[in-house]
Scaffold this motif. Structure first.
Motif, PDB file in Angstrom:
ATOM      1  N   LYS A  25     -86.299  -8.542  36.920  1.00  0.00           N
ATOM      2  CA  LYS A  25     -87.136  -8.281  38.106  1.00  0.00           C
ATOM      3  C   LYS A  25     -86.307  -7.429  39.056  1.00  0.00           C
ATOM      4  O   LYS A  25     -85.310  -7.864  39.626  1.00  0.00           O
ATOM      5  N   MET A  26     -86.716  -6.185  39.205  1.00  0.00           N
ATOM      6  CA  MET A  26     -85.915  -5.240  39.980  1.00  0.00           C
ATOM      7  C   MET A  26     -86.791  -4.116  40.510  1.00  0.00           C
ATOM      8  O   MET A  26     -87.937  -3.931  40.073  1.00  0.00           O
ATOM      9  N   HIS A  27     -86.268  -3.375  41.446  1.00  0.00           N
ATOM     10  CA  HIS A  27     -86.915  -2.142  41.867  1.00  0.00           C
ATOM     11  C   HIS A  27     -86.649  -1.113  40.776  1.00  0.00           C
ATOM     12  O   HIS A  27     -85.499  -0.796  40.466  1.00  0.00           O
ATOM     13  N   THR A  28     -87.715  -0.581  40.206  1.00  0.00           N
ATOM     14  CA  THR A  28     -87.568   0.282  39.035  1.00  0.00           C
ATOM     15  C   THR A  28     -88.478   1.495  39.126  1.00  0.00           C
ATOM     16  O   THR A  28     -89.550   1.448  39.742  1.00  0.00           O
TER      17      THR A  28
ATOM     18  N   LEU B 298     -79.637  -7.269  44.167  1.00  0.00           N
ATOM     19  CA  LEU B 298     -79.776  -6.407  45.334  1.00  0.00           C
ATOM     20  C   LEU B 298     -81.255  -6.135  45.622  1.00  0.00           C
ATOM     21  O   LEU B 298     -81.673  -6.088  46.791  1.00  0.00           O
ATOM     22  N   SER B 299     -82.070  -5.969  44.576  1.00  0.00           N
ATOM     23  CA  SER B 299     -83.510  -5.790  44.768  1.00  0.00           C
ATOM     24  C   SER B 299     -84.106  -6.993  45.487  1.00  0.00           C
ATOM     25  O   SER B 299     -84.942  -6.846  46.401  1.00  0.00           O
ATOM     26  N   HIS B 300     -83.697  -8.185  45.090  1.00  0.00           N
ATOM     27  CA  HIS B 300     -84.185  -9.417  45.713  1.00  0.00           C
ATOM     28  C   HIS B 300     -83.779  -9.475  47.185  1.00  0.00           C
ATOM     29  O   HIS B 300     -84.597  -9.813  48.063  1.00  0.00           O
TER      30      HIS B 300
ATOM     31  N   LEU C 173     -75.371   7.544  39.877  1.00  0.00           N
ATOM     32  CA  LEU C 173     -76.535   7.009  40.583  1.00  0.00           C
ATOM     33  C   LEU C 173     -77.844   7.318  39.858  1.00  0.00           C
ATOM     34  O   LEU C 173     -78.913   7.026  40.372  1.00  0.00           O
ATOM     35  N   ARG C 174     -77.756   7.865  38.652  1.00  0.00           N
ATOM     36  CA  ARG C 174     -78.960   8.271  37.923  1.00  0.00           C
ATOM     37  C   ARG C 174     -79.438   7.142  37.013  1.00  0.00           C
ATOM     38  O   ARG C 174     -79.477   7.257  35.790  1.00  0.00           O
ATOM     39  N   TYR C 175     -79.834   6.013  37.616  1.00  0.00           N
ATOM     40  CA  TYR C 175     -80.300   4.859  36.840  1.00  0.00           C
ATOM     41  C   TYR C 175     -81.700   4.494  37.308  1.00  0.00           C
ATOM     42  O   TYR C 175     -81.978   4.503  38.512  1.00  0.00           O
ATOM     43  N   HIS C 176     -82.568   4.126  36.380  1.00  0.00           N
ATOM     44  CA  HIS C 176     -83.977   3.920  36.729  1.00  0.00           C
ATOM     45  C   HIS C 176     -84.216   2.649  37.530  1.00  0.00           C
ATOM     46  O   HIS C 176     -85.255   2.523  38.190  1.00  0.00           O
ATOM     47  N   GLY C 177     -83.283   1.690  37.474  1.00  0.00           N
ATOM     48  CA  GLY C 177     -83.496   0.422  38.164  1.00  0.00           C
ATOM     49  C   GLY C 177     -82.359   0.064  39.098  1.00  0.00           C
ATOM     50  O   GLY C 177     -81.255   0.582  38.979  1.00  0.00           O
TER      51      GLY C 177
ATOM     52  N   GLY D  15     -89.508   3.039  44.096  1.00  0.00           N
ATOM     53  CA  GLY D  15     -89.782   2.316  42.866  1.00  0.00           C
ATOM     54  C   GLY D  15     -90.666   1.107  43.106  1.00  0.00           C
ATOM     55  O   GLY D  15     -90.976   0.741  44.232  1.00  0.00           O
ATOM     56  N   ARG D  16     -91.077   0.469  42.012  1.00  0.00           N
ATOM     57  CA  ARG D  16     -91.909  -0.736  42.073  1.00  0.00           C
ATOM     58  C   ARG D  16     -91.040  -1.959  41.813  1.00  0.00           C
ATOM     59  O   ARG D  16     -90.144  -1.923  40.959  1.00  0.00           O
ATOM     60  N   TYR D  17     -91.274  -3.036  42.546  1.00  0.00           N
ATOM     61  CA  TYR D  17     -90.546  -4.281  42.322  1.00  0.00           C
ATOM     62  C   TYR D  17     -91.285  -5.040  41.223  1.00  0.00           C
ATOM     63  O   TYR D  17     -92.354  -5.621  41.452  1.00  0.00           O
ATOM     64  N   ALA D  18     -90.743  -5.006  40.020  1.00  0.00           N
ATOM     65  CA  ALA D  18     -91.449  -5.543  38.858  1.00  0.00           C
ATOM     66  C   ALA D  18     -90.450  -5.881  37.762  1.00  0.00           C
ATOM     67  O   ALA D  18     -89.298  -5.444  37.781  1.00  0.00           O
ATOM     68  N   TYR D  19     -90.903  -6.650  36.791  1.00  0.00           N
ATOM     69  CA  TYR D  19     -90.086  -6.900  35.608  1.00  0.00           C
ATOM     70  C   TYR D  19     -90.083  -5.649  34.732  1.00  0.00           C
ATOM     71  O   TYR D  19     -91.136  -5.081  34.439  1.00  0.00           O
ATOM     72  N   ASP D  20     -88.881  -5.242  34.318  1.00  0.00           N
ATOM     73  CA  ASP D  20     -88.756  -4.052  33.476  1.00  0.00           C
ATOM     74  C   ASP D  20     -87.504  -4.204  32.617  1.00  0.00           C
ATOM     75  O   ASP D  20     -86.613  -5.012  32.905  1.00  0.00           O
ATOM     76  N   PHE D  21     -87.441  -3.406  31.565  1.00  0.00           N
ATOM     77  CA  PHE D  21     -86.251  -3.378  30.723  1.00  0.00           C
ATOM     78  C   PHE D  21     -85.123  -2.634  31.435  1.00  0.00           C
ATOM     79  O   PHE D  21     -85.350  -1.669  32.165  1.00  0.00           O
ATOM     80  N   GLY D  22     -83.896  -3.063  31.188  1.00  0.00           N
ATOM     81  CA  GLY D  22     -82.741  -2.361  31.725  1.00  0.00           C
ATOM     82  C   GLY D  22     -82.391  -1.122  30.932  1.00  0.00           C
ATOM     83  O   GLY D  22     -81.571  -0.320  31.387  1.00  0.00           O
TER      84      GLY D  22
END
Length: 450
Positions: A321-324, A348-350, A339-343, A304-311
């Motif tokens: 701001k998460m891996h998404t 933990l991403s940080h 475990l089927r979540y997009h972000g 995934g990309r480390y970026a701001y995204d909607f939950g």
């Protein structure tokens, strides 16, 4: 085989505080942003969804937060949970490694999820809330919130991802037994659900869609609040009772973990086990390798990309701001529904960005092979989610067999599979396949980032 198998704590050893890792990190995580202003979210922005006590815990800078007595009273139904030495698995693998697992399947619903469901229900009830809404994937979180809501006299309404709703009917029955109302998601009950069904009447759903539906319902009713089972700081905070107990149990064993492995979807089980050990690592008292394991079909940390995204899918939540993989991402209907979540959890991403933990992705066939191997040695059939951690744990133990290293490996067995046996049936019958995420599908989902 000789030696101790179980490390048990007395109820008097139950932790009385949750641990907040943020003050001990080299730098703080980026704040959630308001999607309209792109300014940091304030307490007033969260008030329609969460009680004030939860909002306070979401943003606290305190290293430790007291656990209310009413919550401790419910925790004592199953906590402290046991730490096992997996001696039979060690023997089956022929490894010199020492394998330990912290077992959360002893809770009333068979997973770690009540560790946060109970306090969330308590704080909402204390502020006079009548009803809670939520999403659930495999049904572990929905079951936990249904149980906690019944404990504190709240109504509970759950949107369960359609793929899991169809695969795991007994989870629906468990939720309904505790008094919850359960909808398959996407549903016709909400505007968010109807929009998805209009575009794809056969949608198998996603946690992002189910979150949109639950948030929409909560925001429209002043007597209703939303409860989340993973991802946010307060959820990971509540789960740290797991790691705090495990530290005490390792002291009983006279051992120190060299490798800590946990499965990751949203991050609550992993953070709950790991954060107290990370505190000790940052203080220089221990130095374990910490490894997060996720599905190859939903690899937010590793691809995934480390970026701001909607939950959520509809864009009703703050930007995190998460891996998404992108909030529009709908993963394949693999059996590890939790475990089927997009972000990945922003905290933990940080921590992953800081280089304090590792990550790898594993296909579901290897995971279920590890689950069967574990069950036949240890006698517990693990839920599909922790089979990811077990697969990586077995990989590490077999490396030790090759090198002769006597490492201590700790993993989190966050739940049992008594209501997930159709997943094992698919594996044992040879009908299970691996679902690698194509690069083209990943590029398409990431293109939708705000």
């Amino acid at each position: 085989m000789t030696g101790r198998t179980k490390y048990l704590l007395d109820e008097s050893d139950l932790p009385t505080t949750w641990y907040n890792v943020i003050p001990d990190l080299p730098e703080p995580p980026p704040p959630p942003l308001h999607p309209g202003t792109r300014e940091p979210v304030g307490p007033d922005d969260l008030a329609p969804l969460f009680p004030q006590a939860i909002i306070g815990q979401e943003v606290t800078q305190d290293r430790f937060v007291d656990i209310p007595g009413e919550v401790l009273d419910v925790y004592r139904l199953w906590r402290p949970s046991p730490l096992y030495r997996a001696r039979r698995l060690e023997k089956a693998l022929g490894t010199p490694a020492r394998i330990y697992y912290k077992y959360e399947g002893v809770s009333p619903v068979g997973s770690h999820k009540p560790n946060t469901a109970v306090p969330q229900a308590f704080y909402n009830a204390a502020e006079g809330i009548r009803r809670l809404t939520t999403e659930t994937g495999a049904g572990q979180w929905g079951s936990a919130l249904a149980f906690a809501s019944a404990t504190f006299g709240l109504e509970c309404e759950v949107w369960q991802v359609r793929a899991s709703y169809d695969q795991k009917p007994y989870r629906k029955i468990m939720m309904e037994t505790f008094g919850a109302t359960v909808h398959p998601s996407p549903s016709k009950e909400t505007a968010a659900g109807r929009a998805v069904l209009d575009a794809d009447p056969d949608s198998t759903g996603s946690l992002g869609i189910a979150i949109s539906e639950a948030v929409e319902q909560a925001a429209a009713d002043p007597d209703t609040r939303y409860a989340l089972g993973s991802v946010l700081n307060h959820v990971l905070l509540h789960q740290t009772v797991i790691g705090e107990e495990a530290l005490l149990q390792f002291a009983q064993a006279g051992d120190t973990p060299d490798v800590i492995v946990g499965c990751t979807g949203g991050g609550s089980n992993f953070g709950g086990l790991v954060f107290p050990f990370l505190r000790e690592k940052l203080a220089g008292r221990i130095d374990p390798v910490i490894r997060a394991v996720e599905p190859a079909a939903c690899p937010s940390l590793t691809r995934g990309r480390y970026a701001y995204d909607f939950g959520d899918t509809a864009g009703l939540t703050p930007l995190l701001k998460m891996h998404t993989l992108g909030h529009d991402f709908i993963p394949d209907p693999i059996h590890a529904g939790g475990l089927r979540y997009h972000g990945m959890a922003p905290l933990l991403s940080h921590i992953y960005e800081l280089g304090l933990v590792e990550a790898l992705a594993v296909g579901q066939q290897e995971c279920f092979a590890a689950g069967v191997r574990f069950a036949r040695a240890e006698g517990i059939i693990p839920a599909p989610e922790p089979t990811h951690a077990l697969a990586a744990c077995i990989q590490e133990a077999l490396r030790c067999k090759e090198t002769g290293e006597e490492k201590a490996i700790l993993t989190a067995l966050c739940g049992h599979a008594h209501l997930d046996l159709p997943a094992y049936a698919a594996y044992l019958s040879g009908q299970m396949t691996d679902n690698e995420l194509p690069e083209s599908a990943l590029a398409d989902s990431l293109a939708g980032l705000p």
